[in-house]
Enzyme design. Structure first.
Site, PDB file in Angstrom:
ATOM      1  N   GLU A  44       0.816  -1.254  -0.039  1.00 18.55           N
ATOM      2  CA  GLU A  44      -0.022  -0.028  -0.134  1.00 18.55           C
ATOM      3  C   GLU A  44       0.775   1.221  -0.162  1.00 18.55           C
ATOM      4  O   GLU A  44       1.988   1.126   0.046  1.00 18.55           O
ATOM      5  CB  GLU A  44      -1.084   0.081   1.165  1.00 18.55           C
ATOM      6  CG  GLU A  44      -1.918  -1.194   1.117  1.00 18.55           C
ATOM      7  CD  GLU A  44      -3.096  -1.322   2.171  1.00 18.55           C
ATOM      8  OE1 GLU A  44      -2.913  -0.549   3.304  1.00 18.55           O
ATOM      9  OE2 GLU A  44      -3.743  -2.008   1.961  1.00 18.55           O
ATOM     10  N   CYS A  53      -1.785  -4.781  -5.454  1.00 23.69           N
ATOM     11  CA  CYS A  53      -2.472  -5.849  -5.001  1.00 23.69           C
ATOM     12  C   CYS A  53      -1.202  -6.916  -4.961  1.00 23.69           C
ATOM     13  O   CYS A  53      -0.411  -7.108  -5.868  1.00 23.69           O
ATOM     14  CB  CYS A  53      -3.487  -6.314  -5.887  1.00 23.69           C
ATOM     15  SG  CYS A  53      -4.939  -5.059  -5.621  1.00 23.69           S
ATOM     16  N   GLU A  55      -1.749  -9.935  -6.216  1.00 23.68           N
ATOM     17  CA  GLU A  55      -1.827 -10.615  -7.512  1.00 23.68           C
ATOM     18  C   GLU A  55      -0.664  -9.912  -8.661  1.00 23.68           C
ATOM     19  O   GLU A  55      -0.216 -10.617  -9.191  1.00 23.68           O
ATOM     20  CB  GLU A  55      -3.205 -10.613  -8.033  1.00 23.68           C
ATOM     21  CG  GLU A  55      -3.984 -11.528  -7.057  1.00 23.68           C
ATOM     22  CD  GLU A  55      -5.004 -10.533  -5.968  1.00 23.68           C
ATOM     23  OE1 GLU A  55      -4.239  -9.750  -5.505  1.00 23.68           O
ATOM     24  OE2 GLU A  55      -6.033 -10.650  -6.014  1.00 23.68           O
ATOM     25  N   CYS A  86      -9.404  -8.279  -7.668  1.00 23.59           N
ATOM     26  CA  CYS A  86     -10.083  -7.030  -7.982  1.00 23.59           C
ATOM     27  C   CYS A  86      -9.824  -7.017  -9.771  1.00 23.59           C
ATOM     28  O   CYS A  86      -9.626  -7.552 -10.285  1.00 23.59           O
ATOM     29  CB  CYS A  86      -9.483  -5.947  -7.479  1.00 23.59           C
ATOM     30  SG  CYS A  86      -7.846  -5.213  -8.387  1.00 23.59           S
ATOM     31  N   CYS A  89      -6.731  -6.441 -11.510  1.00 21.89           N
ATOM     32  CA  CYS A  89      -5.883  -7.630 -11.442  1.00 21.89           C
ATOM     33  C   CYS A  89      -6.482  -8.847 -12.367  1.00 21.89           C
ATOM     34  O   CYS A  89      -5.706  -9.313 -13.330  1.00 21.89           O
ATOM     35  CB  CYS A  89      -5.702  -8.225 -10.090  1.00 21.89           C
ATOM     36  SG  CYS A  89      -4.602  -7.196  -8.887  1.00 21.89           S
TER      37      CYS A  89
HETATM   38  N1  THU Z   1      -5.824  -6.518  -2.274  1.00 22.47           N
HETATM   39  C1  THU Z   1      -5.242  -7.219  -2.719  1.00 22.47           C
HETATM   40  O1  THU Z   1      -3.870  -7.343  -2.810  1.00 22.47           O
HETATM   41  N2  THU Z   1      -5.929  -8.470  -3.586  1.00 22.47           N
HETATM   42  C2  THU Z   1      -7.118  -8.619  -3.845  1.00 22.47           C
HETATM   43  O2  THU Z   1      -7.372  -9.629  -4.330  1.00 22.47           O
HETATM   44  C3  THU Z   1      -8.099  -7.597  -3.349  1.00 22.47           C
HETATM   45  C4  THU Z   1      -7.317  -6.482  -2.573  1.00 22.47           C
HETATM   46  C5  THU Z   1      -5.561  -5.440  -1.515  1.00 22.47           C
HETATM   47  C6  THU Z   1      -5.340  -4.078  -2.040  1.00 22.47           C
HETATM   48  C7  THU Z   1      -5.279  -3.262  -0.621  1.00 22.47           C
HETATM   49  O3  THU Z   1      -3.976  -3.297  -0.143  1.00 22.47           O
HETATM   50  C8  THU Z   1      -6.068  -3.974   0.409  1.00 22.47           C
HETATM   51  O4  THU Z   1      -6.243  -5.400  -0.373  1.00 22.47           O
HETATM   52  C9  THU Z   1      -7.689  -3.476   0.683  1.00 22.47           C
HETATM   53  O5  THU Z   1      -8.422  -3.464  -0.822  1.00 22.47           O
END
Ligand code: THU
Length: 131
Positions: A44, A53, A55, A86, A89
């Site tokens: 983040e 993310c 992925e 999401c 991704c």
């Molecule tokens: N996030 C992921 O890394 N992968 C997902 O499949 C869903 C969301 C992360 C992004 C962000 O850092 C946190 O989860 C909240 O959305």
């Protein structure tokens, strides 16, 4: 690599997550067509938009090392439900491997496998753009 091993790698990557804002930690492990595996976690940022993310972290590590074809990706989160990738991704997966599978791992270690084409029907890909 077995399904169990791939999922375990994704679960292990939860520990590497940098998620000081959402506190939502995610791990991922992508298996390339030659069997090589790359891992990732969510990363983040205080400005939010630059957040990656888990992925995408894993897939971009793979692509940057010369791997452009994926068989499957495991995504692990500490949730009771299965955490689905999401839209961004899904689109990145579609770019490289429309026929790959997505394995979602919940906190109980259960696994749900869904083909990317089901997660992103009628996806826009290189064929749409280049013919
Ligand atoms: N996030 C992921 O890394 N992968 C997902 O499949 C869903 C969301 C992360 C992004 C962000 O850092 C946190 O989860 C909240 O959305």
């Amino acid at each position: 690599m077995t399904t169990d091993e791939l999922c375990r790698k994704a679960v292990e990557m939860i520990e590497m997550a940098y998620a000081p804002y959402s506190h939502f930690r995610v791990g991922a492990a992508v298996e390339c067509d030659d069997g090589t595996v790359y891992t990732g976690c969510n990363i983040e940022n205080a400005a939010f938009t630059p957040t990656s993310c888990a992925e995408r972290t894993a897939m971009f590590k793979a692509v940057s090392e010369g791997h452009r074809r994926f068989r499957r990706i495991a995504v692990a989160a500490e949730t009771e439900d299965f955490t689905a990738p999401c839209g961004v991704c899904r689109q990145v997966m579609m770019e490289f491997s429309p026929d790959m599978d997505v394995l979602m791992v919940n906190r109980a270690g259960q696994v749900r496998t869904v083909p990317l084409r089901e997660l992103l029907p009628c996806g826009f890909d290189s064929k749409s753009l280049l013919g």
